[in-house]
Design a protein around this motif. Structure first.
Motif, PDB file in Angstrom:
ATOM      1  N   ASP A   1      83.911 105.045  40.153  1.00 27.54           N
ATOM      2  CA  ASP A   1      82.625 104.523  39.711  1.00 27.54           C
ATOM      3  C   ASP A   1      82.609 104.448  38.191  1.00 27.54           C
ATOM      4  O   ASP A   1      83.209 105.284  37.511  1.00 27.54           O
ATOM      5  N   VAL A   2      81.893 103.436  37.669  1.00 25.82           N
ATOM      6  CA  VAL A   2      81.820 103.246  36.225  1.00 25.82           C
ATOM      7  C   VAL A   2      81.233 104.466  35.546  1.00 25.82           C
ATOM      8  O   VAL A   2      81.660 104.866  34.443  1.00 25.82           O
ATOM      9  N   GLU A   3      80.253 105.101  36.169  1.00 26.34           N
ATOM     10  CA  GLU A   3      79.581 106.248  35.564  1.00 26.34           C
ATOM     11  C   GLU A   3      80.528 107.440  35.378  1.00 26.34           C
ATOM     12  O   GLU A   3      80.288 108.303  34.536  1.00 26.34           O
ATOM     13  N   GLN A   4      81.596 107.491  36.176  1.00 23.75           N
ATOM     14  CA  GLN A   4      82.533 108.605  36.070  1.00 23.75           C
ATOM     15  C   GLN A   4      83.535 108.422  34.935  1.00 23.75           C
ATOM     16  O   GLN A   4      84.156 109.384  34.482  1.00 23.75           O
ATOM     17  N   LEU A   5      83.686 107.190  34.483  1.00 23.09           N
ATOM     18  CA  LEU A   5      84.689 106.906  33.454  1.00 23.09           C
ATOM     19  C   LEU A   5      84.319 107.516  32.111  1.00 23.09           C
ATOM     20  O   LEU A   5      83.161 107.457  31.692  1.00 23.09           O
ATOM     21  N   PRO A   6      85.306 108.107  31.413  1.00 20.21           N
ATOM     22  CA  PRO A   6      85.045 108.563  30.030  1.00 20.21           C
ATOM     23  C   PRO A   6      84.716 107.359  29.147  1.00 20.21           C
ATOM     24  O   PRO A   6      85.095 106.219  29.454  1.00 20.21           O
ATOM     25  N   GLN A   7      84.040 107.620  28.048  1.00 18.69           N
ATOM     26  CA  GLN A   7      83.598 106.532  27.171  1.00 18.69           C
ATOM     27  C   GLN A   7      84.765 105.676  26.672  1.00 18.69           C
ATOM     28  O   GLN A   7      84.660 104.454  26.613  1.00 18.69           O
TER      29      GLN A   7
END
Length: 327
Positions: free
Chosen positions: A43-49
């Motif tokens: 999920d995109v929300e799990q990706l580091p910045q």
């Protein structure tokens, strides 16, 4: 045209080979860690910045994480197994012929590829029951297909390491008597006593049957004898031609003994191995040529001496022992 000669053996740098294996293992670990960090997200929300600019590609590739891992393990594992095989071959060539060393190398590679396949199965999370069933069936099929080959190969490796006999020994195995010419991984090659034929005996039979080994006759005559020898080189490379020169005489009178057998032996625990047979000339001089090779499984030294076995008129004697480092 005859068969091409075996490849010339080149000495392997074990330190560099082991370093190469360690580098490949470290590279595999780093690559697996990097791939996991990049493609473990769902999920995109799990990706580091710092990875979000590449979210489209990373999320698209995420389901294929196990395939990336499998590819890394397959490629680097193949290279590691190949390097281990080269080390095994180089070590075996120290005291075995090309065909025997190559067979042991192939056995080592087969074992390595089996370990590699087991690791790949774990990557794909194969059900343990299914893996056990497939592995058992596959092992059964392969076992039946290769049982003769594996039995001879393993027996040959054991014979090469333990050396119950050596070059020149007269042995009787399953009714076949002859001089040992060559100890291979698959077969023992002996020459019949009359020299008219070569006999190949499967190593599995050598290991499982009674072996009669003829002891060299030692006759004690009344006259003492002495073998002198010129000091040989203290170091040699595998494959070097070394010539041992000296003289056989009666101890008291100094009279030379012509046409007398003088043999080169290697001293070992429990037995001494015959390496080369020689004969004195009319003046009692001898010159025995030996091709340097590894004669001890545990170290690089050869403890050698010359021996006259004696006859009806002369007593047996040994030369002084000398040590040659063979690498």
């Amino acid at each position: 045209m005859g068969a091409p000669p075996p490849p010339k053996h080149r000495r392997l740098d074990y330190g560099k080979s082991l370093l190469k294996i360690l580098i490949l293992v470290a590279l595999a670990s780093l690559s697996l860690s990097a791939v996991t960090v990049l493609f473990q997200w769902t999920d995109v929300e799990q990706l580091p910045q710092f990875l979000r600019p590449y979210s489209t590609f990373l999320l698209f590739a995420s389901p294929y994480l196990r395939y990336f891992n499998a590819a890394i393990i397959l490629v680097l594992g193949y290279l590691i197994v190949g390097e281990v095989g080269r080390i095994v071959y180089a070590y075996m060539r120290g005291f075995a012929d090309h065909s025997s060393a190559a067979t042991v190398q192939n056995v080592a590679r087969i074992v390595g590829y089996g370990v590699l396949l087991a690791i790949l199965a774990s990557v794909f999370s194969v059900d343990p029951a299914a893996a056990l069933t497939i592995g058992s069936f596959g092992g059964l099929v392969v076992g039946f297909a290769t049982q003769t080959f594996m039995a001879n190969a393993l027996a040959g490796i054991f014979v090469l390491i333990t050396r119950p006999f050596t070059f020149g020994d007269v042995v009787t195995i399953s009714g076949n008597t002859g001089h040992v010419k060559e100890i291979r991984v698959m077969h023992l090659l002996i020459e019949s006593e009359d020299g008219s034929k070569d006999i190949l005996i499967p190593n599995s039979l050598v290991l499982s049957t009674i072996i009669m080994k003829k002891r060299p006759g030692v006759r004690m005559g009344p006259t003492l004898t002495t073998i002198t020898i010129e000091q040989p080189a203290s170091k040699a490379k595998i494959g070097d031609k070394l010539t041992f020169k000296g003289k056989l005489t009666e101890t008291m009178s100094g009279k030379p003994l012509p046409s007398s057998p003088v043999n080169l032996y290697e001293r070992d625990i429990g037995r001494d191995d015959l390496l080369v047979e020689g004969l004195t000339d009319a003046e009692g001089n001898y010159a025995i040529e030996w091709t340097a090779k590894k004669v001890d499984f545990f170290d690089d030294t050869a403890e050698l001496y010359l021996r006259f076995i004696g006859d009806e008129e002369h007593r047996a004697c040994n030369s002084k022992q000398f040590i040659i480092e063979v690498k």
